[in-house]
Design a protein around this motif. Sequence first.
Motif, mmCIF file in Angstrom:
data_model
loop_
_atom_site.group_PDB
_atom_site.id
_atom_site.type_symbol
_atom_site.label_atom_id
_atom_site.label_comp_id
_atom_site.label_asym_id
_atom_site.label_seq_id
_atom_site.Cartn_x
_atom_site.Cartn_y
_atom_site.Cartn_z
ATOM 1 N N ARG A 230 0.853 -1.180 0.000
ATOM 2 C CA ARG A 230 0.000 0.000 0.000
ATOM 3 C C ARG A 230 0.885 1.225 0.000
ATOM 4 N NH1 ARG A 230 -0.070 2.332 5.198
ATOM 5 N NH2 ARG A 230 -1.899 3.606 4.712
ATOM 6 N N VAL A 231 0.408 2.286 -0.580
ATOM 7 C CA VAL A 231 1.098 3.580 -0.549
ATOM 8 C C VAL A 231 0.195 4.532 0.214
ATOM 9 C CG1 VAL A 231 2.048 5.476 -1.904
ATOM 10 C CG2 VAL A 231 2.261 3.115 -2.739
ATOM 11 N N ALA A 232 0.654 4.946 1.390
ATOM 12 C CA ALA A 232 -0.179 5.772 2.264
ATOM 13 C C ALA A 232 -0.392 7.151 1.664
ATOM 14 C CB ALA A 232 0.473 5.892 3.638
ATOM 15 N N ASP A 233 -1.545 7.720 1.965
ATOM 16 C CA ASP A 233 -1.825 9.092 1.545
ATOM 17 C C ASP A 233 -0.769 10.019 2.134
ATOM 18 O OD1 ASP A 233 -4.086 8.219 0.263
ATOM 19 O OD2 ASP A 233 -5.453 8.716 1.905
ATOM 20 N N GLY A 234 -0.234 10.891 1.316
ATOM 21 C CA GLY A 234 0.759 11.847 1.786
ATOM 22 C C GLY A 234 2.178 11.324 1.786
ATOM 23 N N ALA A 235 2.383 10.039 1.471
ATOM 24 C CA ALA A 235 3.743 9.508 1.412
ATOM 25 C C ALA A 235 4.501 10.162 0.260
ATOM 26 C CB ALA A 235 3.709 7.996 1.232
ATOM 27 N N ALA A 236 5.774 10.450 0.490
ATOM 28 C CA ALA A 236 6.584 11.146 -0.507
ATOM 29 C C ALA A 236 7.017 10.174 -1.600
ATOM 30 C CB ALA A 236 7.796 11.778 0.153
ATOM 31 N N THR A 237 6.381 10.267 -2.773
ATOM 32 C CA THR A 237 6.714 9.374 -3.885
ATOM 33 C C THR A 237 7.489 10.087 -4.993
ATOM 34 O OG1 THR A 237 4.562 9.800 -4.913
ATOM 35 C CG2 THR A 237 4.736 7.888 -3.443
#
Length: 364
Positions: free
Chosen positions: A318-325
């Motif tokens: 999962r890629v959390a909301d707000g994670a720096a991608t």
Amino acid sequence: MTHPSPLPVVVAIDSFKGSIRAADAAQAIAEGWRSVDPEREIVLCPMADGGEGTRDAFAAAIPGARRQPSWLLLPATDDAQDRTGVVELASTSGIELLGSPPRLRPWDADTRGFGEAIAAALAHGVSRLILGIGSSASTDGGAGMLTALGARFTDAAGQPIAPGARGLATIAAADLTRLAPPPPGGVTVLTDVTSPLLGERGAAAVFGPQKGATPDDIPLLDAALARYADLLEADPDTPGAGAAGGTGFGLLAWGARLVPGAQAVAQLIDLPARLAAASLVITGEGSFDASSAAGKTVAYVQDLAAAQRLPVALVAGRVADGAATTGFASTTSLTDLAGSAPAALGDPARWLRLAGGELAQRFG
């Protein structure tokens, strides 16, 4: 006219904790890529930062590594006498050994199994030890580990203390005269934790709740660790002393050296050199969130790739909301591919293969 072969793709991925091991995750991505682009060389470099999957990462990445019942023997390098043993706390005293869901035992779980595996490696004659100490189930300060290595901890009546933090609450004396010495090449401890042993950032306060400790337990656990710390010659304020319920502190008292796990694993499997000869690196973990940038595997792989100007594809459960991608050439969430978190967790290999195929279509 012949064309040069494309450069390899490196898969340097961490485990998806509680879902799939790093080695299996890397293999699934490679299978997906090969289903689209069977000619491309895929270099598997499963990663770890000291926790679950550390032993498997070495076994998969280092040819000639030999599995022992509870540890791993790495092949000799330049010196035929150089025999390195890898022992992982997660597979010997880890929280996942308590069942699923785990039957947490905040006062009674201990690290004796970890110590017994270390003792087995020493008995085999290793010249150096690499210890991964993530995924701990206990808050015993490493007392169980040291006991398995020959230490004796007693209460005011001169009796051996009980296992786990419960015993630390009654500890009065420590006899280390029969403690096995470290191997001649030393002991390197892999951890991504920088917490001290005691206090509001210490082992009990930060990690105790994950192991079943209640708010009322925390100050009592901290006090028990403080009693223990008074008896050993190590600095409880050392960054990492609080790792694995204080096992970092116990290992410091044994003469070990604590190092950032992801960095050490990368160096030991020669990841920088593998990236230098690659066209793309695929990395990832179970949950990519704000903490992923704080010394975790993905951040370290990304830094290495940036130094080589190498594109990085992220694959996460999962890629959390707000994670720096920002900085990734591609970002894939298995939760999005599968349609839900339960579906992704139910068959992660399937979705990792799909992710690998999609990456081959984009970058092949």
